[in-house]
Design a protein around this motif. Sequence first.
Motif, mmCIF file in Angstrom:
data_model
loop_
_atom_site.group_PDB
_atom_site.id
_atom_site.type_symbol
_atom_site.label_atom_id
_atom_site.label_comp_id
_atom_site.label_asym_id
_atom_site.label_seq_id
_atom_site.Cartn_x
_atom_site.Cartn_y
_atom_site.Cartn_z
ATOM 1 N N ALA A 239 -0.664 -10.235 -20.784
ATOM 2 C CA ALA A 239 -1.804 -10.122 -19.880
ATOM 3 C C ALA A 239 -2.039 -8.645 -19.564
ATOM 4 O O ALA A 239 -1.096 -7.908 -19.274
ATOM 5 C CB ALA A 239 -1.540 -10.886 -18.587
ATOM 6 N N ARG A 240 -3.302 -8.229 -19.640
ATOM 7 C CA ARG A 240 -3.672 -6.852 -19.301
ATOM 8 C C ARG A 240 -4.737 -6.897 -18.221
ATOM 9 O O ARG A 240 -5.825 -7.426 -18.439
ATOM 10 C CB ARG A 240 -4.171 -6.105 -20.534
ATOM 11 C CG ARG A 240 -3.084 -5.855 -21.563
ATOM 12 C CD ARG A 240 -3.648 -5.315 -22.859
ATOM 13 N NE ARG A 240 -4.138 -3.960 -22.735
ATOM 14 C CZ ARG A 240 -3.393 -2.873 -22.903
ATOM 15 N NH1 ARG A 240 -2.104 -2.996 -23.171
ATOM 16 N NH2 ARG A 240 -3.907 -1.673 -22.802
ATOM 17 N N LEU A 241 -4.421 -6.333 -17.084
ATOM 18 C CA LEU A 241 -5.321 -6.325 -15.943
ATOM 19 C C LEU A 241 -5.792 -4.890 -15.716
ATOM 20 O O LEU A 241 -4.984 -3.954 -15.741
ATOM 21 C CB LEU A 241 -4.600 -6.836 -14.688
ATOM 22 C CG LEU A 241 -4.275 -8.333 -14.583
ATOM 23 C CD1 LEU A 241 -3.314 -8.793 -15.684
ATOM 24 C CD2 LEU A 241 -3.672 -8.639 -13.222
ATOM 25 N N ARG A 242 -7.090 -4.744 -15.469
ATOM 26 C CA ARG A 242 -7.664 -3.410 -15.348
ATOM 27 C C ARG A 242 -8.187 -3.164 -13.934
ATOM 28 O O ARG A 242 -8.685 -4.076 -13.283
ATOM 29 C CB ARG A 242 -8.809 -3.230 -16.347
ATOM 30 C CG ARG A 242 -8.371 -3.293 -17.792
ATOM 31 C CD ARG A 242 -9.553 -3.228 -18.739
ATOM 32 N NE ARG A 242 -9.165 -3.484 -20.113
ATOM 33 C CZ ARG A 242 -8.909 -4.685 -20.609
ATOM 34 N NH1 ARG A 242 -9.012 -5.758 -19.838
ATOM 35 N NH2 ARG A 242 -8.552 -4.815 -21.866
ATOM 36 N N GLY B 104 -10.066 6.766 -17.774
ATOM 37 C CA GLY B 104 -10.083 5.315 -17.863
ATOM 38 C C GLY B 104 -9.394 4.637 -16.704
ATOM 39 O O GLY B 104 -8.840 5.288 -15.803
ATOM 40 N N PRO B 105 -9.408 3.302 -16.730
ATOM 41 C CA PRO B 105 -8.868 2.549 -15.604
ATOM 42 C C PRO B 105 -7.354 2.508 -15.590
ATOM 43 O O PRO B 105 -6.690 2.835 -16.575
ATOM 44 C CB PRO B 105 -9.446 1.150 -15.844
ATOM 45 C CG PRO B 105 -9.538 1.044 -17.334
ATOM 46 C CD PRO B 105 -9.940 2.430 -17.799
ATOM 47 N N GLN C 195 -12.202 -4.594 -10.547
ATOM 48 C CA GLN C 195 -11.103 -5.165 -11.322
ATOM 49 C C GLN C 195 -11.676 -6.129 -12.353
ATOM 50 O O GLN C 195 -12.608 -6.866 -12.066
ATOM 51 C CB GLN C 195 -10.128 -5.936 -10.425
ATOM 52 C CG GLN C 195 -9.306 -5.059 -9.504
ATOM 53 C CD GLN C 195 -8.246 -5.832 -8.759
ATOM 54 O OE1 GLN C 195 -8.316 -5.999 -7.550
ATOM 55 N NE2 GLN C 195 -7.226 -6.293 -9.495
ATOM 56 N N ASN C 196 -11.102 -6.099 -13.518
ATOM 57 C CA ASN C 196 -11.470 -7.103 -14.514
ATOM 58 C C ASN C 196 -10.301 -7.415 -15.419
ATOM 59 O O ASN C 196 -9.397 -6.588 -15.579
ATOM 60 C CB ASN C 196 -12.695 -6.630 -15.311
ATOM 61 C CG ASN C 196 -12.402 -5.404 -16.153
ATOM 62 O OD1 ASN C 196 -11.845 -5.513 -17.245
ATOM 63 N ND2 ASN C 196 -12.749 -4.243 -15.644
ATOM 64 N N PHE D 283 -9.533 -2.274 -1.294
ATOM 65 C CA PHE D 283 -9.094 -3.269 -2.260
ATOM 66 C C PHE D 283 -10.210 -3.726 -3.186
ATOM 67 O O PHE D 283 -11.381 -3.819 -2.786
ATOM 68 C CB PHE D 283 -8.526 -4.493 -1.539
ATOM 69 C CG PHE D 283 -7.136 -4.281 -1.025
ATOM 70 C CD1 PHE D 283 -6.911 -3.609 0.167
ATOM 71 C CD2 PHE D 283 -6.043 -4.728 -1.740
ATOM 72 C CE1 PHE D 283 -5.628 -3.404 0.637
ATOM 73 C CE2 PHE D 283 -4.752 -4.528 -1.287
ATOM 74 C CZ PHE D 283 -4.551 -3.859 -0.093
ATOM 75 N N GLY D 284 -9.811 -4.040 -4.401
ATOM 76 C CA GLY D 284 -10.701 -4.703 -5.338
ATOM 77 C C GLY D 284 -10.699 -6.198 -5.098
ATOM 78 O O GLY D 284 -9.955 -6.699 -4.241
ATOM 79 N N PRO D 285 -11.505 -6.941 -5.853
ATOM 80 C CA PRO D 285 -11.635 -8.385 -5.637
ATOM 81 C C PRO D 285 -10.477 -9.200 -6.196
ATOM 82 O O PRO D 285 -10.383 -10.393 -5.942
ATOM 83 C CB PRO D 285 -12.933 -8.733 -6.357
ATOM 84 C CG PRO D 285 -13.029 -7.713 -7.440
ATOM 85 C CD PRO D 285 -12.443 -6.463 -6.873
ATOM 86 N N GLY D 286 -9.593 -8.545 -6.953
ATOM 87 C CA GLY D 286 -8.435 -9.245 -7.482
ATOM 88 C C GLY D 286 -8.680 -9.880 -8.836
ATOM 89 O O GLY D 286 -9.823 -10.157 -9.226
ATOM 90 N N THR D 287 -7.588 -10.073 -9.556
ATOM 91 C CA THR D 287 -7.596 -10.828 -10.806
ATOM 92 C C THR D 287 -6.669 -12.018 -10.619
ATOM 93 O O THR D 287 -5.499 -11.844 -10.270
ATOM 94 C CB THR D 287 -7.084 -9.989 -11.995
ATOM 95 O OG1 THR D 287 -8.010 -8.931 -12.262
ATOM 96 C CG2 THR D 287 -6.938 -10.855 -13.245
ATOM 97 N N ARG D 288 -7.221 -13.197 -10.849
ATOM 98 C CA ARG D 288 -6.383 -14.401 -10.724
ATOM 99 C C ARG D 288 -5.857 -14.747 -12.109
ATOM 100 O O ARG D 288 -6.627 -15.099 -13.006
ATOM 101 C CB ARG D 288 -7.182 -15.561 -10.147
ATOM 102 C CG ARG D 288 -6.327 -16.800 -9.885
ATOM 103 C CD ARG D 288 -7.189 -17.979 -9.496
ATOM 104 N NE ARG D 288 -7.775 -17.811 -8.187
ATOM 105 C CZ ARG D 288 -7.221 -18.259 -7.066
ATOM 106 N NH1 ARG D 288 -6.068 -18.882 -7.109
ATOM 107 N NH2 ARG D 288 -7.826 -18.085 -5.913
ATOM 108 N N LEU D 289 -4.552 -14.630 -12.241
ATOM 109 C CA LEU D 289 -3.889 -14.935 -13.517
ATOM 110 C C LEU D 289 -3.299 -16.340 -13.458
ATOM 111 O O LEU D 289 -2.557 -16.670 -12.527
ATOM 112 C CB LEU D 289 -2.769 -13.922 -13.791
ATOM 113 C CG LEU D 289 -1.877 -14.222 -15.002
ATOM 114 C CD1 LEU D 289 -2.672 -14.144 -16.303
ATOM 115 C CD2 LEU D 289 -0.683 -13.256 -15.046
#
Lengths: 115, 118
Positions: free
Chosen positions: A19-22, A73-74, A6-7, A106-112
């Motif tokens: 916000a765009r989370l991938r 793509g993601p 995740q990024n 699970f991915g590591p997450g994105t903290r918004l």
Amino acid sequence: NAGVMQNPRHLVRRRGQEARLRCSPMKGHSHVYWYRQLPEEGLKFMVYLQKENIIDESGMPKERFSAEFPKEGPSILRIQQVVRGDSAAYFCASSSGRAAPYEQYFGPGTRLTVT
Amino acid sequence: AQTVTQSQPEMSVQEAETVTLSCTYDTSESDYYLFWYKQPPSRQMILVIRQEAYKQQNATENRFSVNFQKAAKSFSLKISDSQLGDAAMYFCAYRSVQGETSGSRLTFGEGTQLTVNP
């Protein structure tokens, strides 16, 4: 074999911005799930996608939120006109969808953070 | 809709001791999966153990085991010989096997914060 990626890991947006989370699923996985974790709470399901299809979006807020998982793509989770209440950790999970129990990784997450 | 309840917001245990985390759930379905996930300070969600509802035998993974009581809709996690690295937030989760859409999501409890004291 790389895990779910995740990024970005951290994203700061001002109120009103987008916000765009991938999310890049594990190799060979074609099923993607997005979950949101508000502070001090458990994870809440948002949306389930397969390549080019939204399968279940019953957990997605009706406005400002959208998700896609294109053929190439993601997967992207998009939040338009962010508000402070959108501040949370957003987790992506993937599964192969080929055999029970269709385990989700699970991915590591994105903290918004919305300022 | 299914719900998952973890009634212990916080638990603590001494290193090398045993601790049990509680989880109850509500469902009208007869077949489903139950999971325990661990979330350390890094926030990475790590699968600890899985139980299929149709299996009567309780799942075990090294120091981790579950007590699955289907009739009581209870799914507790026992951690034996607790280690400092076990300190984390633990989430109980439910997953249906019915249908392509409803069968896919995980429903999580609110979590139990486990502290391991040296």
